[in-house]
Design a protein around this motif. Structure first.
Motif, short mmCIF file in Angstrom:
data_model
loop_
_atom_site.label_atom_id
_atom_site.label_comp_id
_atom_site.label_asym_id
_atom_site.label_seq_id
_atom_site.Cartn_x
_atom_site.Cartn_y
_atom_site.Cartn_z
N LEU A 17 4.06 -5.84 -8.62
CA LEU A 17 4.83 -5.50 -7.43
C LEU A 17 4.58 -4.03 -7.08
O LEU A 17 4.42 -3.20 -7.99
CB LEU A 17 6.32 -5.72 -7.69
N PRO A 18 4.52 -3.69 -5.80
CA PRO A 18 4.11 -2.33 -5.41
C PRO A 18 5.05 -1.23 -5.89
O PRO A 18 4.66 -0.08 -5.93
CB PRO A 18 4.06 -2.39 -3.88
N SER A 40 13.07 -0.15 -3.08
CA SER A 40 12.83 -1.58 -3.24
C SER A 40 14.12 -2.35 -3.44
O SER A 40 14.31 -3.43 -2.88
CB SER A 40 11.87 -1.83 -4.41
N VAL A 49 11.29 -11.11 -2.12
CA VAL A 49 10.20 -10.22 -2.50
C VAL A 49 9.04 -10.35 -1.52
O VAL A 49 8.44 -9.36 -1.09
CB VAL A 49 9.73 -10.53 -3.93
N LYS A 53 7.58 -6.82 0.61
CA LYS A 53 6.36 -6.09 0.21
C LYS A 53 5.76 -5.27 1.35
O LYS A 53 5.46 -4.09 1.20
CB LYS A 53 5.33 -7.06 -0.35
#
Length: 344
Positions: A17-18, A40, A49, A53
């Motif tokens: 995940l970023p 986030s 999610v 993103k």
């Protein structure tokens, strides 16, 4: 029952995940950025999610640090948030960033209690930031964690009444070592293995100790009370355009639904339709059909009225065509625009 099996599974299967620092990167000494974890978590409230993103990458490209975000123009942040929903989150995002800069020297407090005093940060978010960003042994419970705990302990009490018991179960499993990775591991388990429908029990690291799997009740849990039927509200929206392409927009009040966002003038949204009053005098034409949109607590049905107006006709402030970006509007307002465009 302990967390070792789950952490071993997470080390191999953690989602990329970023905003996340992978288990391997943590071992190598890389620490999570509290700003990215906070951003986030705010975005993920009431949102998936998959939806978050792209927004997260857009935000961090525009505002790489909390100092950058605190200095941003409100309108730019609200426009970047458009389409993500629950717009009070965006307003609180700015408030929180500015408090962190003004009162905390641009550094996120590591203490859960101090985090929870910040705008827009509640019990869940403060626990998540403290655990993931600062590796504090806090109990982090979201929908995924509730589902995992209900199945692991075969708890049949329905949500939301069962929240206290599920939180206690989660707390009993939170380890003193690697609590941040553990919190993310339980969420990943719920998102990828212990899914709402058709849980893949054979792949679960807690397969042997899961009480619901042994009882054959995993697919039934967690129990939930029957949903209350959402009411339907009605309203009218007005889309006025000048010959030069300018459009009549208004900024909604800071408080309330879609607060602070740009939108089309219109009536209140009521369960009983009201006689609407146009924002300006014009030859209004009703677009065929209606806009339908669903919010958390109600369904919305809107008539859309469209008019072409002359430039000198009104002292209302129009937004010039070159400054109008439909993508900056909330989703329901974009639907209204699409219907209005189809009418011309």
């Amino acid at each position: 029952m302990n967390s070792t099996e789950l952490l071993n599974w997470y080390d191999l299967h953690a989602r990329e995940l970023p905003w996340r620092v992978s288990p391997a990167a943590r071992v190598a000494g890389q620490l999570p950025d509290p700003y990215r974890i906070w951003l986030s978590e705010i975005m993920l409230q009431q949102t998936t999610v998959a939806a978050v993103k792209a927004y997260f990458l857009k935000f961090t490209a525009a505002w790489p640090t909390v100092v950058d975000l605190a200095a941003a123009e409100d309108a730019d942040v609200m426009a970047a948030w458009a389409g993500l929903g629950y717009y009070a989150r965006a307003r609180n995002l700015l408030k929180c960033a500015r408090v962190i800069v003004a009162e905390h020297g641009g550094q996120f407090p590591a203490n859960r209690a101090a985090l929870q005093n910040l705008p827009g940060i509640g019990p869940y978010t403060s626990a998540a930031i403290a655990a993931i960003a600062f590796d504090h042994a806090e109990t982090v419970v979201d929908g995924n964690v509730e589902r995992v705990m209900a199945r692991l302990f075969d708890l049949h009490a329905p949500l939301p009444q069962a929240k206290g018991a599920l939180t206690s179960y989660a707390a009993s499993l939170t380890p003193p070592a690697r609590p941040g990775d553990y919190a993310q591991a339980v969420m990943d388990l719920g998102a990828t293995i212990c899914t709402p429908k058709s849980p893949r029990c054979a792949l679960c690291p807690w397969h042997d100790i899961c009480a619901a799997r042994k009882a054959g009740t995993a697919a039934e849990l967690p129990k939930k009370l029957p949903k209350v039927k959402k009411p339907t509200r009605f309203g009218t929206a007005y889309v006025a355009r000048r010959s030069d392409g300018a459009v009549l927009l208004e900024q909604r009040p800071e408080r309330g639904l879609l607060g602070g966002m740009l939108g089309w003038p219109g009536s209140e949204w009521r369960e009983t339709p009201l006689d609407a009053i146009p924002p300006i005098q014009a030859d209004w034409v009703e677009a065929p059909g209606e806009v339908r949109h669903t919010f958390t607590h109600f369904h919305l049905r809107l008539r859309v009225m469209v008019a072409q107006v002359d430039a000198p006709q009104t002292n209302q402030t129009f937004t010039a065509a070159e400054n109008f970006r439909p993508a900056d509007l909330p989703t329901v307002m974009r639907k209204i625009w699409s219907m209005a465009e189809a009418e011309t």
